[in-house]
Design a protein around this motif. Structure first.
Motif, PDB file in Angstrom:
ATOM      1  N   ILE A  83     -23.799 -24.228 -43.952  1.00 18.53           N
ATOM      2  CA  ILE A  83     -24.970 -24.242 -44.827  1.00 18.53           C
ATOM      3  C   ILE A  83     -25.906 -25.370 -44.427  1.00 18.53           C
ATOM      4  N   LEU A  84     -25.354 -26.536 -44.142  1.00 15.44           N
ATOM      5  CA  LEU A  84     -26.168 -27.689 -43.769  1.00 15.44           C
ATOM      6  C   LEU A  84     -26.959 -27.415 -42.486  1.00 15.44           C
ATOM      7  N   VAL A  85     -26.309 -26.879 -41.487  1.00 13.75           N
ATOM      8  CA  VAL A  85     -26.987 -26.596 -40.215  1.00 13.75           C
ATOM      9  C   VAL A  85     -28.031 -25.506 -40.391  1.00 13.75           C
ATOM     10  N   LEU A  86     -27.697 -24.439 -41.112  1.00 19.86           N
ATOM     11  CA  LEU A  86     -28.646 -23.339 -41.297  1.00 19.86           C
ATOM     12  C   LEU A  86     -29.868 -23.771 -42.093  1.00 19.86           C
ATOM     13  N   VAL A  87     -29.660 -24.471 -43.191  1.00 22.07           N
ATOM     14  CA  VAL A  87     -30.787 -24.883 -44.031  1.00 22.07           C
ATOM     15  C   VAL A  87     -31.691 -25.854 -43.282  1.00 22.07           C
ATOM     16  N   VAL A  88     -31.101 -26.803 -42.595  1.00 23.68           N
ATOM     17  CA  VAL A  88     -31.917 -27.777 -41.862  1.00 23.68           C
ATOM     18  C   VAL A  88     -32.681 -27.100 -40.731  1.00 23.68           C
ATOM     19  N   SER A  89     -32.025 -26.233 -39.974  1.00 29.25           N
ATOM     20  CA  SER A  89     -32.721 -25.583 -38.860  1.00 29.25           C
ATOM     21  C   SER A  89     -33.799 -24.621 -39.351  1.00 29.25           C
ATOM     22  N   ILE A  90     -33.530 -23.863 -40.390  1.00 23.36           N
ATOM     23  CA  ILE A  90     -34.536 -22.941 -40.918  1.00 23.36           C
ATOM     24  C   ILE A  90     -35.706 -23.707 -41.530  1.00 23.36           C
ATOM     25  N   SER A  91     -35.436 -24.843 -42.136  1.00 27.14           N
ATOM     26  CA  SER A  91     -36.512 -25.638 -42.733  1.00 27.14           C
ATOM     27  C   SER A  91     -37.379 -26.322 -41.679  1.00 27.14           C
ATOM     28  N   LEU A  92     -36.839 -26.594 -40.522  1.00 31.27           N
ATOM     29  CA  LEU A  92     -37.599 -27.301 -39.495  1.00 31.27           C
ATOM     30  C   LEU A  92     -38.333 -26.368 -38.531  1.00 31.27           C
ATOM     31  N   ILE A  93     -38.012 -25.093 -38.517  1.00 34.46           N
ATOM     32  CA  ILE A  93     -38.673 -24.147 -37.614  1.00 34.46           C
ATOM     33  C   ILE A  93     -40.190 -24.111 -37.836  1.00 34.46           C
ATOM     34  N   PRO A  94     -40.693 -24.023 -39.078  1.00 35.17           N
ATOM     35  CA  PRO A  94     -42.156 -24.018 -39.242  1.00 35.17           C
ATOM     36  C   PRO A  94     -42.828 -25.292 -38.736  1.00 35.17           C
ATOM     37  N   ASP A  95     -42.190 -26.440 -38.894  1.00 35.94           N
ATOM     38  CA  ASP A  95     -42.777 -27.684 -38.405  1.00 35.94           C
ATOM     39  C   ASP A  95     -42.857 -27.701 -36.885  1.00 35.94           C
ATOM     40  N   PHE A  96     -41.773 -27.276 -36.222  1.00 29.80           N
ATOM     41  CA  PHE A  96     -41.794 -27.205 -34.767  1.00 29.80           C
ATOM     42  C   PHE A  96     -42.838 -26.204 -34.286  1.00 29.80           C
ATOM     43  N   ALA A  97     -42.927 -25.060 -34.939  1.00 32.32           N
ATOM     44  CA  ALA A  97     -43.889 -24.033 -34.542  1.00 32.32           C
ATOM     45  C   ALA A  97     -45.321 -24.521 -34.731  1.00 32.32           C
ATOM     46  N   PHE A  98     -45.590 -25.149 -35.864  1.00 23.57           N
ATOM     47  CA  PHE A  98     -46.942 -25.649 -36.123  1.00 23.57           C
ATOM     48  C   PHE A  98     -47.328 -26.720 -35.121  1.00 23.57           C
TER      49      PHE A  98
END
Length: 132
Positions: A83-98
């Motif tokens: 859960i920790l890895v999934l939530v952190v990675s999914i939450s950071l994808i928009p920042d990396f993309a932007f």
């Protein structure tokens, strides 16, 4: 029991919020030094230390408390880490993309100057310019 389930969910969500917040601050920064890494590490470590102290305090007050062992149970379960890895990675994808899109298609003057300076100091770039 059900009470331990609520404590598990609250511990997981608090940990995820702290991880995401610290990593978003890290991504937003342009320049880094050892203090940045130190304070990010301390912020993440503080969640575990506070949780451990709170759980220890509750065990002293009431040894039959249903909250006892939630920290150790959470850390030992693979679902917590998943859960920790999934939530952190999914939450950071928009920042990396932007950030990638903005630097690729709409670069700032600072980015253009940095790229120009890096290309001048690159040994491959100097060889290709010297041949002309």
């Amino acid at each position: 029991g059900q009470m331990a389930g609520f404590w598990f969910i609250s511990f997981v969500s608090t940990t995820c919020v702290v991880f995401v917040t610290n990593l978003k601050i890290f991504i937003a920064g342009r320049l880094f030094n050892y203090l940045h890494f130190f304070f990010i590490f301390i912020g993440i470590l503080a969640v575990y230390v506070v949780s451990f102290c709170y759980e220890f305090y509750l065990q002293i007050l009431d040894p039959n408390n249903p909250v006892g062992g939630v920290l150790w149970t959470a850390i030992s379960e693979p679902s917590y880490w998943l859960i920790l890895v999934l939530v952190v990675s999914i939450s950071l994808i928009p920042d990396f993309a932007f950030r990638a899109i903005s630097e690729l298609y709409f670069p700032s003057k600072e980015t253009l100057l940095r790229l120009q300076e890096n290309s001048k100091s690159s040994p491959l770039a100097s060889e290709s310019f010297s041949e002309e």
